[in-house]
Design an enzyme around this catalytic site. Structure first.
Site, PDB file in Angstrom:
ATOM      1  N   VAL A  30       0.852  -1.204   0.000  1.00 56.61           N
ATOM      2  CA  VAL A  30       0.000   0.000   0.000  1.00 56.61           C
ATOM      3  C   VAL A  30       0.879   1.242   0.000  1.00 56.61           C
ATOM      4  O   VAL A  30       0.687   2.173  -0.795  1.00 56.61           O
ATOM      5  CB  VAL A  30      -0.952   0.000   1.218  1.00 56.61           C
ATOM      6  CG1 VAL A  30      -1.785   1.270   1.236  1.00 56.61           C
ATOM      7  CG2 VAL A  30      -1.848  -1.221   1.201  1.00 56.61           C
ATOM      8  N   PRO A  50       9.695  -1.172   9.907  1.00 58.62           N
ATOM      9  CA  PRO A  50      10.909  -1.978  10.097  1.00 58.62           C
ATOM     10  C   PRO A  50      11.450  -2.488   8.769  1.00 58.62           C
ATOM     11  O   PRO A  50      12.640  -2.664   8.610  1.00 58.62           O
ATOM     12  CB  PRO A  50      10.436  -3.158  10.968  1.00 58.62           C
ATOM     13  CG  PRO A  50       9.106  -2.765  11.505  1.00 58.62           C
ATOM     14  CD  PRO A  50       8.520  -1.746  10.589  1.00 58.62           C
ATOM     15  N   ASP A 200      -3.523   7.039 -44.889  1.00 55.74           N
ATOM     16  CA  ASP A 200      -3.002   5.991 -45.769  1.00 55.74           C
ATOM     17  C   ASP A 200      -3.901   4.768 -45.728  1.00 55.74           C
ATOM     18  O   ASP A 200      -4.638   4.572 -44.768  1.00 55.74           O
ATOM     19  CB  ASP A 200      -1.626   5.536 -45.261  1.00 55.74           C
ATOM     20  CG  ASP A 200      -0.506   6.340 -45.876  1.00 55.74           C
ATOM     21  OD1 ASP A 200      -0.793   7.139 -46.774  1.00 55.74           O
ATOM     22  OD2 ASP A 200       0.637   6.159 -45.446  1.00 55.74           O
ATOM     23  N   LYS A 222      -2.523   4.274 -50.610  1.00 54.36           N
ATOM     24  CA  LYS A 222      -1.475   3.792 -51.505  1.00 54.36           C
ATOM     25  C   LYS A 222      -1.777   2.324 -51.745  1.00 54.36           C
ATOM     26  O   LYS A 222      -1.138   1.439 -51.204  1.00 54.36           O
ATOM     27  CB  LYS A 222      -0.120   3.981 -50.851  1.00 54.36           C
ATOM     28  CG  LYS A 222       0.234   5.432 -50.734  1.00 54.36           C
ATOM     29  CD  LYS A 222       1.624   5.614 -50.198  1.00 54.36           C
ATOM     30  CE  LYS A 222       2.008   7.077 -50.317  1.00 54.36           C
ATOM     31  NZ  LYS A 222       3.120   7.429 -49.458  1.00 54.36           N
TER      32      LYS A 222
END
Ligand code: SAM
Length: 417
Positions: A30, A50, A200, A222
């Site tokens: 957390v 700790p 394209d 294309k």
């Protein structure tokens, strides 16, 4: 909840924590989630625990937070503006919260939303906009709503533009390999702000359906073997529309600078004095193999990959590709625009030293619902491609990484027979 009604909604504030002490008690997952956001807000984080997770340890090592390697002690809240009680021991969190309450310091408790004086909202940022959501103390629901809002701000569905930030000029946007989910966030944002879109054939078509009706859509398709707009005409359209004050998005397949003639378009804009930005895209050179389960590099198998445009075959005077060198290397070859010339390519590679047994994978329509794959070897690939009726766009991968893909069981080669 200290006698207060749990039904009352929270009062949302934006805390400006820069230079202020925040106490975090606990060094687990957390805390690991909370601390980076506190640091980002400029808080001086003091962590009491700790032990800490490796990610928190990195922050400590980097001098980003102060760590007291011991259990919480009464008095730790002194001087803090905010306290986060993040241990997995309820009594410790309760003791921290009690001290904070006595000190009139806001305390967030991860383990008990009803006992907590403050909640951490699910938050997100898009440019200068901060979003914070609480959902009755249900963090998953809050995160889901936050994701939806942040996503909508990013992709322009929620229009949070300030008029002065309206982009100008031309954006060369890499649309990714075809799946509409594989465009970048920035690309999508700019697309949503376009006055003109020049697309394209290989740009993700699904994204064009989302354009507002008043957006001018120019199809620069294309089409292989078909009609297409000459490059000079495309350059002229980009420049003319931009000079007329429109914001133009040039939506291209994959990455604009990987065999996409994006450089030519950028130069044309620059020469005409039109501001141009380039938004990189996910290139099909990597994405098509990946979506068929094949990594282009793999430890111990291939430490290099070469991306080659084979719009002209080996031996053609217009070819600048060093086929002998590619025949000698052990690296992965990723061949683009190669379907019609695969016979000559395979011959050249075998002649130049590659084993005829070298595995080859062909991926047509990578990342699209119509994706097909075929696995062969250098000696069989030409016949297999023609028998299967493989058509562009396709990526051809040559090298032992194809076996890696088979090994991990992700390759669905049986789809093409
Ligand atoms: C003109 S290049 C454009 C490459 C593009 N800029 C990129 O980064 O992916 C066109 C070639 O890209 C490859 N290609 C593009 N999209 C593909 C896809 N979805 N699946 C397989 N190959 C693709 C094919 O080799 C095709 O002939």
């Amino acid at each position: 909840m200290n006698g207060r009604s749990a039904d009352m909604g929270p009062y949302l504030l934006g805390l400006r924590l820069s230079g202020r002490k925040v106490l975090v008690v606990g060094g687990g997952r957390v805390a690991q989630r909370r601390v980076p956001a506190l640091i980002e807000a400029g808080a001086q984080v003091t962590l009491v625990s700790p032990e800490v997770t490796p990610a928190l340890d990195d922050l400590i090592e980097a001098g980003r937070i102060t760590w007291h390697a011991r259990p919480y002690q009464h008095g730790d809240c002194a001087g803090a503006w905010l306290v986060q009680a993040c241990t997995d021991v309820r009594d410790v969190n309760a003791a921290v919260a009690a001290e904070a309450e006595a000190e009139r310091v806001w305390c967030v408790r991860a383990d008990d939303k009803d006992a907590a004086a403050a909640w951490t909202p699910a938050s997100g940022r898009v440019d200068e906009i901060s979003v914070a959501v609480t959902a009755g103390g249900d963090p998953r629901r809050a995160a889901g709503i936050r994701d939806a809002i942040v996503g909508a701000l990013r992709d322009g569905t929620v229009d949070a533009r300030r008029s002065r930030t309206k982009p100008v000029g031309v954006a060369l946007v890499g649309g990714g390999p075809g799946d509409p989910g594989l465009i970048t966030v920035r690309g999508r944002q700019l697309l949503a702000q376009a006055d003109v879109v020049v697309a394209d054939r290989l740009a993700p078509r699904a994204l064009l359906d989302e354009l507002a009706p008043d957006v001018e859509l120019i199809d620069a398709a294309k089409v292989p073997y078909g009609r297409s707009l000459p490059q000079e005409e495309i350059n002229a359209i980009l420049v003319d529309r931009a000079l007329a004050g429109k914001f133009v998005v040039r939506l291209k397949g994959g990455d604009p600078f990987v065999f996409g003639r994006g450089g030519e378009e950028a130069i044309a804009c620059a020469e005409a004095g039109v501001p141009v930005v380039v938004v990189p895209g996910i290139t099909s050179a990597v994405a098509a193999p990946a979506s068929a389960g094949v990594p282009v590099t793999h430890r111990g198998v291939s430490q290099e990959f070469h991306v080659i445009s084979v719009h002209v075959p080996p031996g053609d005077p217009r070819s600048t590709v060093d086929w002998p060198a590619l025949g000698r290397t052990e690296g992965t070859l990723v061949l683009m625009m190669a379907v019609e010339r695969i016979g000559k390519i395979a011959e050249a590679l075998i002649r130049e030293g590659r084993s005829p047994e070298t595995p080859v994978m062909v991926v047509q329509d990578g990342t699209l619902p119509t994706q097909r794959e075929l696995i062969a070897s250098l000696s069989t690939v030409a016949d297999r491609v023609s028998a299967a009726g493989i058509r562009p766009p396709a990526i051809i991968v040559v090298g032992d990484v194809v076996r890696v893909g088979q090994e991990v069981g992700m390759v669905r080669a049986e789809r093409v027979t």
